[in-house]
Design a protein around this motif. Structure first.
Motif, PDB file in Angstrom:
ATOM      1  N   UNK A   1      21.523  13.399 -17.207  1.00  0.00           N
ATOM      2  CA  UNK A   1      20.911  14.293 -16.211  1.00  0.00           C
ATOM      3  C   UNK A   1      21.327  15.738 -16.442  1.00  0.00           C
ATOM      4  N   UNK A   2      22.590  15.945 -16.831  1.00  0.00           N
ATOM      5  CA  UNK A   2      23.071  17.297 -17.123  1.00  0.00           C
ATOM      6  C   UNK A   2      22.283  17.889 -18.289  1.00  0.00           C
ATOM      7  N   UNK A   3      22.088  17.109 -19.324  1.00  0.00           N
ATOM      8  CA  UNK A   3      21.329  17.582 -20.481  1.00  0.00           C
ATOM      9  C   UNK A   3      19.897  17.936 -20.086  1.00  0.00           C
ATOM     10  N   UNK A   4      19.254  17.070 -19.313  1.00  0.00           N
ATOM     11  CA  UNK A   4      17.873  17.354 -18.867  1.00  0.00           C
ATOM     12  C   UNK A   4      17.815  18.607 -18.010  1.00  0.00           C
ATOM     13  N   UNK A   5      18.805  18.791 -17.115  1.00  0.00           N
ATOM     14  CA  UNK A   5      18.819  19.964 -16.252  1.00  0.00           C
ATOM     15  C   UNK A   5      18.972  21.239 -17.087  1.00  0.00           C
ATOM     16  N   UNK A   6      19.883  21.202 -18.051  1.00  0.00           N
ATOM     17  CA  UNK A   6      20.082  22.374 -18.900  1.00  0.00           C
ATOM     18  C   UNK A   6      18.829  22.703 -19.707  1.00  0.00           C
TER      19      UNK A   6
ATOM     20  N   UNK B   1      30.112  24.355 -14.511  1.00  0.00           N
ATOM     21  CA  UNK B   1      29.697  23.590 -13.348  1.00  0.00           C
ATOM     22  C   UNK B   1      30.236  22.172 -13.412  1.00  0.00           C
ATOM     23  N   UNK B   2      30.462  21.613 -12.236  1.00  0.00           N
ATOM     24  CA  UNK B   2      30.675  20.175 -12.101  1.00  0.00           C
ATOM     25  C   UNK B   2      29.366  19.575 -11.627  1.00  0.00           C
ATOM     26  N   UNK B   3      29.037  18.404 -12.149  1.00  0.00           N
ATOM     27  CA  UNK B   3      27.885  17.628 -11.697  1.00  0.00           C
ATOM     28  C   UNK B   3      28.416  16.278 -11.246  1.00  0.00           C
ATOM     29  N   UNK B   4      28.063  15.881 -10.029  1.00  0.00           N
ATOM     30  CA  UNK B   4      28.576  14.633  -9.463  1.00  0.00           C
ATOM     31  C   UNK B   4      27.591  14.093  -8.442  1.00  0.00           C
ATOM     32  N   UNK B   5      27.786  12.855  -8.019  1.00  0.00           N
ATOM     33  CA  UNK B   5      26.989  12.342  -6.898  1.00  0.00           C
ATOM     34  C   UNK B   5      27.289  13.165  -5.643  1.00  0.00           C
ATOM     35  N   UNK B   6      26.328  13.249  -4.719  1.00  0.00           N
ATOM     36  CA  UNK B   6      26.531  14.049  -3.500  1.00  0.00           C
ATOM     37  C   UNK B   6      27.805  13.666  -2.759  1.00  0.00           C
TER      38      UNK B   6
ATOM     39  N   UNK C   1      27.097  21.062  -8.740  1.00  0.00           N
ATOM     40  CA  UNK C   1      25.756  20.488  -8.708  1.00  0.00           C
ATOM     41  C   UNK C   1      25.850  19.044  -8.237  1.00  0.00           C
ATOM     42  N   UNK C   2      24.957  18.658  -7.331  1.00  0.00           N
ATOM     43  CA  UNK C   2      24.886  17.267  -6.900  1.00  0.00           C
ATOM     44  C   UNK C   2      23.687  16.609  -7.581  1.00  0.00           C
ATOM     45  N   UNK C   3      23.929  15.437  -8.122  1.00  0.00           N
ATOM     46  CA  UNK C   3      22.883  14.671  -8.782  1.00  0.00           C
ATOM     47  C   UNK C   3      22.299  13.673  -7.782  1.00  0.00           C
ATOM     48  N   UNK C   4      21.072  13.911  -7.404  1.00  0.00           N
ATOM     49  CA  UNK C   4      20.367  13.012  -6.487  1.00  0.00           C
ATOM     50  C   UNK C   4      19.465  12.093  -7.299  1.00  0.00           C
ATOM     51  N   UNK C   5      18.741  11.203  -6.618  1.00  0.00           N
ATOM     52  CA  UNK C   5      17.884  10.245  -7.323  1.00  0.00           C
ATOM     53  C   UNK C   5      16.944  10.913  -8.321  1.00  0.00           C
ATOM     54  N   UNK C   6      16.243  11.943  -7.882  1.00  0.00           N
ATOM     55  CA  UNK C   6      15.235  12.562  -8.734  1.00  0.00           C
ATOM     56  C   UNK C   6      15.453  14.044  -8.992  1.00  0.00           C
ATOM     57  N   UNK C   7      16.573  14.574  -8.559  1.00  0.00           N
ATOM     58  CA  UNK C   7      16.777  16.006  -8.725  1.00  0.00           C
ATOM     59  C   UNK C   7      18.255  16.348  -8.848  1.00  0.00           C
TER      60      UNK C   7
END
Length: 155
Positions: free
Chosen positions: A9-14, A78-83, A98-104
């Motif tokens: 998800x981090x790669x896709x976001x970047x 940034x840190x990316x983690x579940x909400x 950054x919070x990783x949600x189901x689709x965003x």
């Protein structure tokens, strides 16, 4: 959500949201730091550390690159983690969250849009970033694929 899923998800976001032209994930080199994801855009580097567990986040503070941020890579971090895994006040100074949600991916502590010039930047280890990129390019060369970077059809 697993660490592996967060890294993807981090790669896709970047790549898709931020518009990085290049991204490395869990890339190991001689520099010793293994970023979960680091993207490059317009001469800027954006590091994302993925945390699937609270214990992993707490352990992260002990890393040499966290104790001495100037040794690490990533002009923006940034840190990316579940909400809720990391609270908005917990990341170290200058770090985004950054919070990783189901689709965003939700920006909790981060600049809006895909420019970062108003977000606090780190004095980062530019030399290590160059080393990382050279290592990636060297691997392309060793595999006999270096000529492909000159191919105008792949642009």
């Amino acid at each position: 959500m697993t660490h592996e899923e967060l890294v993807k998800r981090a790669e896709r976001w970047l790549m898709n949201t931020i518009g990085c032209s290049f991204c490395l994930t869990e890339f190991t080199t001689i520099i010793g730091e293994i970023p979960d994801a680091i993207g490059f855009k317009n001469g800027q580097s954006i590091l994302i550390e993925c945390k699937a567990t609270r214990a992993d986040f707490l352990r992260d503070k002990k890393k040499r690159f966290r104790k001495r941020p100037e040794l690490g890579v990533g002009k923006y971090r940034f840190y990316l983690c579940p909400p809720g895994l990391i609270k908005p006040y917990e990341p170290p100074e200058k770090w985004g969250l950054l919070y990783c949600r189901d689709r965003s991916v939700e920006r909790v502590v981060a600049p809006r849009g895909n420019t970062f010039h108003k977000f606090p930047a780190f004095d980062f280890n530019y030399k290590n970033e160059i080393q990382m990129l050279c290592s990636a390019l060297r691997r392309v060369h060793i595999r006999g694929d270096l000529q492909k970077i000159y191919d105008r059809e792949t642009l």
